[in-house]
Design a protein around this motif. Structure first.
Motif, PDB file in Angstrom:
ATOM      1  N   GLY A  64       0.815  -1.215   0.000  1.00  0.00           N
ATOM      2  CA  GLY A  64       0.000   0.000   0.000  1.00  0.00           C
ATOM      3  C   GLY A  64       0.841   1.254   0.000  1.00  0.00           C
ATOM      4  O   GLY A  64       0.501   2.254  -0.656  1.00  0.00           O
ATOM      5  N   PHE A  65       1.942   1.220   0.724  1.00  0.00           N
ATOM      6  CA  PHE A  65       2.885   2.340   0.782  1.00  0.00           C
ATOM      7  C   PHE A  65       3.455   2.614  -0.606  1.00  0.00           C
ATOM      8  O   PHE A  65       3.483   3.759  -1.074  1.00  0.00           O
ATOM      9  N   ARG A  66       3.887   1.562  -1.290  1.00  0.00           N
ATOM     10  CA  ARG A  66       4.450   1.704  -2.627  1.00  0.00           C
ATOM     11  C   ARG A  66       3.412   2.248  -3.614  1.00  0.00           C
ATOM     12  O   ARG A  66       3.726   3.115  -4.438  1.00  0.00           O
ATOM     13  N   ALA A  67       2.189   1.743  -3.522  1.00  0.00           N
ATOM     14  CA  ALA A  67       1.131   2.175  -4.442  1.00  0.00           C
ATOM     15  C   ALA A  67       0.838   3.665  -4.300  1.00  0.00           C
ATOM     16  O   ALA A  67       0.617   4.368  -5.298  1.00  0.00           O
ATOM     17  N   ALA A  68       0.852   4.153  -3.064  1.00  0.00           N
ATOM     18  CA  ALA A  68       0.584   5.577  -2.843  1.00  0.00           C
ATOM     19  C   ALA A  68       1.694   6.441  -3.419  1.00  0.00           C
ATOM     20  O   ALA A  68       1.436   7.505  -4.013  1.00  0.00           O
ATOM     21  N   LEU A  69       2.928   6.005  -3.282  1.00  0.00           N
ATOM     22  CA  LEU A  69       4.049   6.761  -3.859  1.00  0.00           C
ATOM     23  C   LEU A  69       3.972   6.752  -5.382  1.00  0.00           C
ATOM     24  O   LEU A  69       4.198   7.794  -6.026  1.00  0.00           O
ATOM     25  N   THR A  70       3.644   5.605  -5.945  1.00  0.00           N
ATOM     26  CA  THR A  70       3.511   5.507  -7.404  1.00  0.00           C
ATOM     27  C   THR A  70       2.422   6.445  -7.903  1.00  0.00           C
ATOM     28  O   THR A  70       2.579   7.137  -8.920  1.00  0.00           O
ATOM     29  N   HIS A  71       1.302   6.469  -7.190  1.00  0.00           N
ATOM     30  CA  HIS A  71       0.188   7.349  -7.568  1.00  0.00           C
ATOM     31  C   HIS A  71       0.606   8.816  -7.513  1.00  0.00           C
ATOM     32  O   HIS A  71       0.104   9.641  -8.291  1.00  0.00           O
ATOM     33  N   ALA A  72       1.539   9.133  -6.627  1.00  0.00           N
ATOM     34  CA  ALA A  72       2.024  10.515  -6.506  1.00  0.00           C
ATOM     35  C   ALA A  72       3.165  10.822  -7.474  1.00  0.00           C
ATOM     36  O   ALA A  72       3.729  11.915  -7.445  1.00  0.00           O
TER      37      ALA A  72
END
Length: 339
Positions: free
Chosen positions: A209-217
């Motif tokens: 989830g942490f990685r996905a949020a960074l990717t989205h940003a």
């Protein structure tokens, strides 16, 4: 003066006669069976108490092949240094124990370091308990899965996995990781580190989830930003101390547990870094001590009290023969001074 004669010991047949019910009804009432109506049960219990009747629990257990005990099992294949004094374990074990006690059962705690193949089945075959709560999957998912088809009264605290055959209760770890990343990014942080033992299923999901949020940003999480760290405070402290000594550049830490986060804060402040001025820190769990530290810890909350209630409720339903589904609790961000 002659000694007074010893009082006559009342028997179950005497209680049945006084209550004007069958011997079987008395037996069920004394065992707190739901087959006996509450009004009738309370009348029988009152007669028994008034005449000093005590249930021979050991004998009853032998007859029913029941221990009236629940096993709390901690598999620590990934984390041999983690102690029972760990704040997360203390709180979860406390809440679970109270729920079990409330149902008239005792608790047997078993901590297994570096488990060997077949250890869980051997533990069940020891017949020291009637049902089992497993606290975390550690690296023992396959072992737990292998037992699930053979042993119904088992509930596991942990991550819901696609191929699992056992009943689990746990927080939405992936969403919790996303919430932490979005919170730190929202504070203007650009270089985020993830600290934790990523081989643990719950932690792996938090990282996802942490990685996905960074990717989205629009940010990429590089391998160097994922720092393997044990749950123990000494290990986490030394890890962050090493990061500082290596002159790594970072302005935020998301720790996979509050224990890791608090150790990180100690290492940062001991090195003269300001929290949150230089580095924002966010943990995971929301253990009781997290709000009383300086600075108070921002964290992702998992409701351990509710989780314990669900686990024990599901366990006793499974003990009665029911097949139950798993439960996933919502995660929530708690913003405090550390971020």
């Amino acid at each position: 003066m002659a000694d007074a004669p010893a009082p006559t010991k009342i028997k179950m047949t005497d209680i049945a006669r006084l209550a004007e019910v069958s011997l079987a009804t008395v037996s069920r009432a004394l065992a707190d069976s739901p087959l006996v109506p509450d009004v009738q049960k309370q009348r029988i219990l009152a007669i028994a108490e008034a005449h000093g009747y005590a249930v021979n629990q050991a004998a009853r257990n032998l007859r029913t092949q029941s221990t009236r005990t629940v096993g709390l099992v901690l598999p620590l294949g990934h984390e041999t240094g983690q102690q029972m004094t760990d704040p997360f374990l203390l709180e979860l074990v406390g809440f679970l124990s109270e729920e079990v006690f409330r149902r008239g059962y005792d608790v047997l705690v078993s901590k297994n370091l570096s488990p060997q193949t077949g250890w869980l089945r051997t533990l069940v075959q020891s017949r020291r308990f009637d049902a089992m709560l497993v606290l975390g999957q550690s690296d023992q998912h396959e072992e737990i899965n292998a037992l699930a088809s053979l042993y119904n009264p088992m509930v596991v605290w942990g991550q819901r996995l696609p191929d699992q055959g056992y009943c689990s209760v746990g927080v939405d770890n992936e969403d919790g990781g996303r919430l932490a990343a979005e919170h730190l990014l929202g504070k203007g942080r650009k270089t985020l580190l993830f600290l934790g033992p990523t081989q643990v299923p719950e932690v792996a999901s938090r990282l996802k989830g942490f990685r996905a949020a960074l990717t989205h940003a629009g940010l990429k999480l590089t391998p160097s930003q994922i720092v393997e760290t044990h749950f123990t405070p000494d290990s986490a402290y030394e890890t962050v101390k090493g990061l500082i000594a290596s002159r790594r550049r970072f302005d935020a830490i998301f720790a996979a547990s509050d224990v890791i986060a608090l150790a990180a804060i100690n290492a940062l402040t001991d090195a003269g870094r300001s929290v949150p001025g230089d580095v924002s820190v966010c943990g995971f769990d929301d253990v009781a001590m997290s709000k009383n530290t300086s600075p108070a810890l921002s964290t992702v909350k998992q409701d351990l009290r509710l989780g314990a209630q669900l686990m024990v409720d599901l366990l006793f339903r499974r003990l009665a023969g029911e097949r139950t589904s798993s439960a996933v609790l919502a995660a929530g961000l708690i913003e405090r001074a550390s971020s």
